[in-house]
Design a protein around this motif. Sequence first.
Motif, mmCIF file in Angstrom:
data_model
loop_
_atom_site.group_PDB
_atom_site.id
_atom_site.type_symbol
_atom_site.label_atom_id
_atom_site.label_comp_id
_atom_site.label_asym_id
_atom_site.label_seq_id
_atom_site.Cartn_x
_atom_site.Cartn_y
_atom_site.Cartn_z
ATOM 1 N N GLY A 82 0.786 -1.224 -0.113
ATOM 2 C CA GLY A 82 0.087 0.017 0.127
ATOM 3 C C GLY A 82 1.006 1.154 0.047
ATOM 4 O O GLY A 82 0.301 2.247 0.034
ATOM 5 N N VAL A 131 -4.575 9.572 1.634
ATOM 6 C CA VAL A 131 -4.341 8.488 0.638
ATOM 7 C C VAL A 131 -3.797 8.878 -0.580
ATOM 8 O O VAL A 131 -4.626 9.625 -1.345
ATOM 9 C CB VAL A 131 -5.228 7.387 1.022
ATOM 10 C CG1 VAL A 131 -4.884 5.994 -0.151
ATOM 11 C CG2 VAL A 131 -5.422 6.652 2.299
ATOM 12 N N PRO A 134 -0.489 3.897 -4.226
ATOM 13 C CA PRO A 134 0.538 3.240 -3.785
ATOM 14 C C PRO A 134 1.382 2.847 -5.148
ATOM 15 O O PRO A 134 0.974 2.133 -5.965
ATOM 16 C CB PRO A 134 0.233 1.730 -3.202
ATOM 17 C CG PRO A 134 -1.313 1.648 -3.998
ATOM 18 C CD PRO A 134 -1.835 3.018 -4.140
ATOM 19 N N ILE A 236 -10.373 -1.917 -3.987
ATOM 20 C CA ILE A 236 -9.745 -0.274 -3.358
ATOM 21 C C ILE A 236 -10.986 0.749 -3.947
ATOM 22 O O ILE A 236 -11.237 1.433 -3.091
ATOM 23 C CB ILE A 236 -8.567 -0.089 -3.911
ATOM 24 C CG1 ILE A 236 -7.662 -0.988 -3.236
ATOM 25 C CG2 ILE A 236 -8.068 1.463 -3.585
ATOM 26 C CD1 ILE A 236 -6.160 -1.032 -3.890
ATOM 27 N N LEU A 247 -9.672 8.008 -3.550
ATOM 28 C CA LEU A 247 -8.780 7.091 -4.329
ATOM 29 C C LEU A 247 -9.582 6.307 -5.164
ATOM 30 O O LEU A 247 -10.626 5.592 -4.677
ATOM 31 C CB LEU A 247 -7.854 6.266 -3.537
ATOM 32 C CG LEU A 247 -6.807 5.600 -4.179
ATOM 33 C CD1 LEU A 247 -5.804 6.495 -4.885
ATOM 34 C CD2 LEU A 247 -6.042 4.387 -3.393
ATOM 35 N N LEU A 252 -5.541 4.484 -9.860
ATOM 36 C CA LEU A 252 -4.588 3.296 -9.911
ATOM 37 C C LEU A 252 -4.520 2.959 -11.180
ATOM 38 O O LEU A 252 -3.167 2.568 -11.717
ATOM 39 C CB LEU A 252 -5.398 2.033 -9.228
ATOM 40 C CG LEU A 252 -5.418 2.375 -7.543
ATOM 41 C CD1 LEU A 252 -6.758 1.405 -7.162
ATOM 42 C CD2 LEU A 252 -4.340 2.335 -7.051
ATOM 43 N N ASN A 392 4.839 3.035 4.306
ATOM 44 C CA ASN A 392 3.657 3.343 4.256
ATOM 45 C C ASN A 392 3.465 4.915 4.885
ATOM 46 O O ASN A 392 2.581 5.287 4.865
ATOM 47 C CB ASN A 392 2.853 2.310 5.044
ATOM 48 C CG ASN A 392 2.458 1.176 4.453
ATOM 49 O OD1 ASN A 392 2.664 0.934 3.227
ATOM 50 N ND2 ASN A 392 2.107 0.138 5.084
ATOM 51 N N SER A 398 -2.315 4.925 6.645
ATOM 52 C CA SER A 398 -3.374 5.684 6.865
ATOM 53 C C SER A 398 -4.646 4.948 7.867
ATOM 54 O O SER A 398 -5.357 5.590 8.530
ATOM 55 C CB SER A 398 -4.147 5.691 5.598
ATOM 56 O OG SER A 398 -4.710 4.665 4.968
ATOM 57 N N LEU A 409 -3.372 1.102 3.184
ATOM 58 C CA LEU A 409 -2.969 2.237 2.304
ATOM 59 C C LEU A 409 -1.945 3.349 2.864
ATOM 60 O O LEU A 409 -2.452 3.580 4.304
ATOM 61 C CB LEU A 409 -4.139 2.744 1.466
ATOM 62 C CG LEU A 409 -4.861 1.977 0.298
ATOM 63 C CD1 LEU A 409 -3.741 2.130 -0.879
ATOM 64 C CD2 LEU A 409 -5.166 0.978 0.667
ATOM 65 N N GLN A 410 -1.077 3.673 2.389
ATOM 66 C CA GLN A 410 -0.286 5.043 2.891
ATOM 67 C C GLN A 410 -0.827 5.983 3.088
ATOM 68 O O GLN A 410 -1.999 6.529 2.410
ATOM 69 C CB GLN A 410 0.915 4.945 2.037
ATOM 70 C CG GLN A 410 0.619 5.789 0.472
ATOM 71 C CD GLN A 410 1.759 5.767 -0.364
ATOM 72 O OE1 GLN A 410 2.957 5.669 -0.194
ATOM 73 N NE2 GLN A 410 1.338 6.278 -1.589
ATOM 74 N N ASP A 411 -0.490 6.802 3.911
ATOM 75 C CA ASP A 411 -0.995 8.287 4.163
ATOM 76 C C ASP A 411 -0.128 9.335 3.570
ATOM 77 O O ASP A 411 0.128 10.496 4.326
ATOM 78 C CB ASP A 411 -1.205 8.291 5.579
ATOM 79 C CG ASP A 411 -0.275 8.122 6.463
ATOM 80 O OD1 ASP A 411 1.105 7.400 6.294
ATOM 81 O OD2 ASP A 411 -0.312 8.195 8.011
#
Length: 565
Positions: A82, A131, A134, A236, A247, A252, A392, A398, A409-411
């Motif tokens: 993520g 977010v 990724p 997602i 997102l 994506l 992440n 996140s 998922l990353q923040d």
Amino acid sequence: MRYLLTLLLLCAAPAYAADRITGRDFATRSEVIAPHAMAATSHPLATQIALDVMKQGGSAVDAAIAANAALGLMEPTGNGVGGDLFAIVWDPKTKKLYGYNGSGRSPKSLTLDYFQKQGLTDIPPLGPLPVSVPGAVDGWFALHDRFGKAPMKDVLAPAIRYAREGHPVAETIAYYWGRSVPRLSKYPGFSEQFTVGGRAPRTGELWKNPNLADTLQKISDGGRDAFYKGDIARTIDAYFKANGGFLSYEDLAAHHGEWVEPVSTNYRGYDIWELPPNGQGIAALQMLNVLEGYDFSKIPFGSAEHVHLFVEAKKLAFADRARWYADPAFQPAPVAKLISKAYAQQRRKLISEDKPLREVQPGTPAELDQGDTIYLTTADADGMMVSLIQSNYRGMGSGMAPPGLGFILQDRGEMFVLKPGHPNTFEPGKRPFQTIIPAFITKDGKPFVSFGLMGGAMQPQGHVQMVMNLVDFGMNLQEAGDAPRIQHENDTEPTGQNTAMSDGGVVQLESGFPYETVRGLMDKGHHVEWALGPYGGYQAIRRDPQTGVYFGASESRKDGQAAGY
């Protein structure tokens, strides 16, 4: 009273016996030395996976991807599919370094106007709003397409097996996992996929993640499009639509990382390589250029003069970092001028040897015209070396964990600024400022050291300290990482989340610096504090240019391992 307490804490460090070989108080163990291949990661099992891949004929890139996939399972407190990815690769065939920027962009449907209508002055650190796309999986396949030898199904197989069968959780990871659970459990999908009955797994407890195994299997079978254009992307998309996020499948599907040219400066005969913005790597190059003007053969390691000059150089570089570092597609930075020797010579004049800078302005256009994480490195029998960092961002990211996918998922979008006109102002489809940076050193056109030191704003500071420890202070690869570290805090940030530095900031010293250093820094006017833990995580591999033998080092403050064969 505050300064007295700080001083007492600094001087209450545990006693260390000098190393029986080197005599250095801080040495923990020897370098690892091997003739054919080497891997250094923050988890011993990931290191063993990397070695196994290379033993079976895979390249250093294959090994790095395999280790990264395993770390997403084993160290979800720092990375995973993520998040984003950056890498520098030494290719022995072309005798050249290649850089890859695998950072994702902000959602196209999210606008600055939305944040302003919500009354937000900063992007929240958790939940759906920070977010961004990724980029890690795309990065794996870009690296593999160019430098891979083993089939991707073989590269991802070890992580899939551990995800299904389980692995015992390491001590440091269990600690940080425990800190994350209370903050993130309210976000949909997190508790169901990342807790044991609502709590974090304990040290040594067997942890399985069958959802992640399924995700990795889909990626193994269907390639990068299985992640960005298949069922994973659709899951997602639906998850964020149901939970107030932006997102989307379209975000994506449109993602792509990019190959970039690494940039360098020469420090006393060694070429130090970083990636250009949107990351912060060139801050390390700026610091080294300033520090090159001082003769550290006459300045002892750990002395007040050493720490003072390091901190002042950092202040100068970080003022430019706050002003100039951003997505170059939106705000190009004058990189060549920022890392020039002439510019460093101008900036060095601002440093006094007797007192600290209280505030620092960035370089002006006229002057210039004359961003938690894992780091790993691998090296193979052909001479390929990989410096890879993946994150992440804020610990476990996140907190947003789409159902059935087994990752968070990353923040990273938290790093955007919500003020019009700032280089890092939020815009749709823009890459945020990034803290994660891989590094590499060459000498006389040959690979010397692949290394990194993760940890937010500590990263360029850590890179500089490793270079100085190796070049100026004559330490070996493991000693360079074991040596007590310095961190300076409270500069102006590229994120605009604090005010400009006006008081000189805070010098944080790890235990191991002598009383004379603390007293000397305070006499100069520095605010010195003791801090536990914010000094990053280091891994490194050195190659002997004559024999091809590898030397490996790993972070003594974490769970990791360097190993070779």
